[in-house]
Scaffold this active site. Structure first.
Site, PDB file in Angstrom:
ATOM      1  CG  ASP A 131      -3.324  -1.154  -1.122  1.00  0.00           C
ATOM      2  OD1 ASP A 131      -2.723  -2.023  -1.779  1.00  0.00           O
ATOM      3  OD2 ASP A 131      -2.735  -0.271  -0.460  1.00  0.00           O
ATOM      4  CB  ILE A 132      -2.999  -0.110   4.169  1.00  0.00           C
ATOM      5  CG1 ILE A 132      -3.149   0.582   5.507  1.00  0.00           C
ATOM      6  CG2 ILE A 132      -1.578   0.003   3.643  1.00  0.00           C
ATOM      7  CD1 ILE A 132      -2.395  -0.099   6.636  1.00  0.00           C
ATOM      8  CD  GLU A 144       5.770  -1.332  -1.932  1.00  0.00           C
ATOM      9  OE1 GLU A 144       4.853  -1.384  -1.083  1.00  0.00           O
ATOM     10  OE2 GLU A 144       6.070  -0.302  -2.564  1.00  0.00           O
ATOM     11  CB  VAL A 145       3.355  -7.618   0.330  1.00  0.00           C
ATOM     12  CG1 VAL A 145       2.928  -8.699   1.309  1.00  0.00           C
ATOM     13  CG2 VAL A 145       3.245  -6.238   0.979  1.00  0.00           C
ATOM     14  CG  HIS A 174      -0.393  -8.634  -3.561  1.00  0.00           C
ATOM     15  ND1 HIS A 174       0.810  -9.090  -3.071  1.00  0.00           N
ATOM     16  CD2 HIS A 174      -0.156  -7.401  -4.078  1.00  0.00           C
ATOM     17  CE1 HIS A 174       1.734  -8.164  -3.273  1.00  0.00           C
ATOM     18  NE2 HIS A 174       1.182  -7.141  -3.888  1.00  0.00           N
ATOM     19  CG  MET A 175      -5.608  -9.324  -9.207  1.00  0.00           C
ATOM     20  SD  MET A 175      -6.796 -10.477  -9.889  1.00  0.00           S
ATOM     21  CE  MET A 175      -5.676 -11.633 -10.638  1.00  0.00           C
ATOM     22  CG  HIS A 176      -2.356  -4.208  -6.750  1.00  0.00           C
ATOM     23  ND1 HIS A 176      -2.122  -3.319  -5.733  1.00  0.00           N
ATOM     24  CD2 HIS A 176      -1.235  -4.953  -6.845  1.00  0.00           C
ATOM     25  CE1 HIS A 176      -0.897  -3.522  -5.237  1.00  0.00           C
ATOM     26  NE2 HIS A 176      -0.343  -4.506  -5.898  1.00  0.00           N
ATOM     27  CG  ASN A 185       3.201  -4.953  -9.099  1.00  0.00           C
ATOM     28  OD1 ASN A 185       3.071  -4.721 -10.295  1.00  0.00           O
ATOM     29  ND2 ASN A 185       2.708  -4.177  -8.162  1.00  0.00           N
TER      30      ASN A 185
HETATM   31  P1  5GP Z   1       2.943  -4.676  -4.214  1.00  0.00           P
HETATM   32  O1  5GP Z   1       3.810  -3.467  -4.432  1.00  0.00           O
HETATM   33  O2  5GP Z   1       3.653  -5.749  -3.421  1.00  0.00           O
HETATM   34  O3  5GP Z   1       2.343  -5.188  -5.479  1.00  0.00           O
HETATM   35  O4  5GP Z   1       1.707  -4.166  -3.354  1.00  0.00           O
HETATM   36  C1  5GP Z   1       1.612  -4.311  -1.986  1.00  0.00           C
HETATM   37  C2  5GP Z   1       0.383  -3.550  -1.562  1.00  0.00           C
HETATM   38  O5  5GP Z   1       0.049  -3.952  -0.250  1.00  0.00           O
HETATM   39  C3  5GP Z   1       0.590  -2.026  -1.523  1.00  0.00           C
HETATM   40  O6  5GP Z   1      -0.376  -1.414  -2.376  1.00  0.00           O
HETATM   41  C4  5GP Z   1       0.397  -1.673  -0.063  1.00  0.00           C
HETATM   42  O7  5GP Z   1      -0.253  -0.434   0.116  1.00  0.00           O
HETATM   43  C5  5GP Z   1      -0.426  -2.842   0.464  1.00  0.00           C
HETATM   44  N1  5GP Z   1      -0.223  -3.152   1.875  1.00  0.00           N
HETATM   45  C6  5GP Z   1       0.978  -3.340   2.483  1.00  0.00           C
HETATM   46  N2  5GP Z   1       0.802  -3.625   3.787  1.00  0.00           N
HETATM   47  C7  5GP Z   1      -0.540  -3.622   3.998  1.00  0.00           C
HETATM   48  C8  5GP Z   1      -1.342  -3.859   5.162  1.00  0.00           C
HETATM   49  O8  5GP Z   1      -0.862  -4.133   6.248  1.00  0.00           O
HETATM   50  N3  5GP Z   1      -2.692  -3.785   5.008  1.00  0.00           N
HETATM   51  C9  5GP Z   1      -3.256  -3.494   3.795  1.00  0.00           C
HETATM   52  N4  5GP Z   1      -4.598  -3.449   3.767  1.00  0.00           N
HETATM   53  N5  5GP Z   1      -2.534  -3.270   2.686  1.00  0.00           N
HETATM   54  C10 5GP Z   1      -1.184  -3.332   2.782  1.00  0.00           C
END
Ligand code: 5GP
Length: 120
Positions: A31-32, A96-97, A101-103, A88
């Site tokens: 994660d970034i 957000e994306v 995706h699984m964290h 999420n």
């Molecule tokens: P969400 O809130 O959608 O569950 O998590 C999205 C995750 O994607 C966040 O933890 C965010 O830091 C990560 N993320 C968003 N854009 C990028 C990217 O361009 N590269 C990487 N490696 N992670 C990203």
């Protein structure tokens, strides 16, 4: 037709990313903005915007996401102490994306799961 996100570019290796694992079904990368010492995202290569759009035909990829999470947790040395897998969905879930995706987060005690929600 669902709109691509930055994650499709990561899968195609069009932008520089720390890819930790990739096969025909899933891709995993750091994660970034890590929220814990280990914070990895595991995603299906096929674009599914949210958990609401998951179909039976996606079950193989979703199962692979968990086996890859377990493998990466072991490689990161956090399997024995434990970790958390989080997905999420939509606005209330904090998504957000819009490419599911699984964290995989761990490497320290993570505390309560939900800021007071669903706690005793
Ligand atoms: P969400 O809130 O959608 O569950 O998590 C999205 C995750 O994607 C966040 O933890 C965010 O830091 C990560 N993320 C968003 N854009 C990028 C990217 O361009 N590269 C990487 N490696 N992670 C990203």
């Amino acid at each position: 037709m669902a709109e691509e996100t930055i994650f499709s570019k990561i899968i195609r290796r069009e932008i520089p990313t720390d890819i930790l694992y990739q096969d025909d079904l899933v891709t995993a990368f750091n994660d970034i903005h890590p929220q814990a010492p280990t914070h990895i995202l595991i995603i299906p290569n096929h674009l599914i915007p949210t958990c609401n759009e998951v179909k039976a035909s996606d079950e193989k990829a979703l199962g692979r996401m968990i086996t890859v999470a377990a493998k990466l947790a072991a490689e990161a040395g956090i399997a024995e102490n434990g970790y958390r897998l989080i997905m999420n969905c939509n606005q209330h879930g904090g998504q957000e994306v819009y490419h599911i995706h699984m964290h995989l987060v761990g490497g320290e005690p993570l505390g309560p799961i939900l800021n007071g929600h669903l706690q005793n």
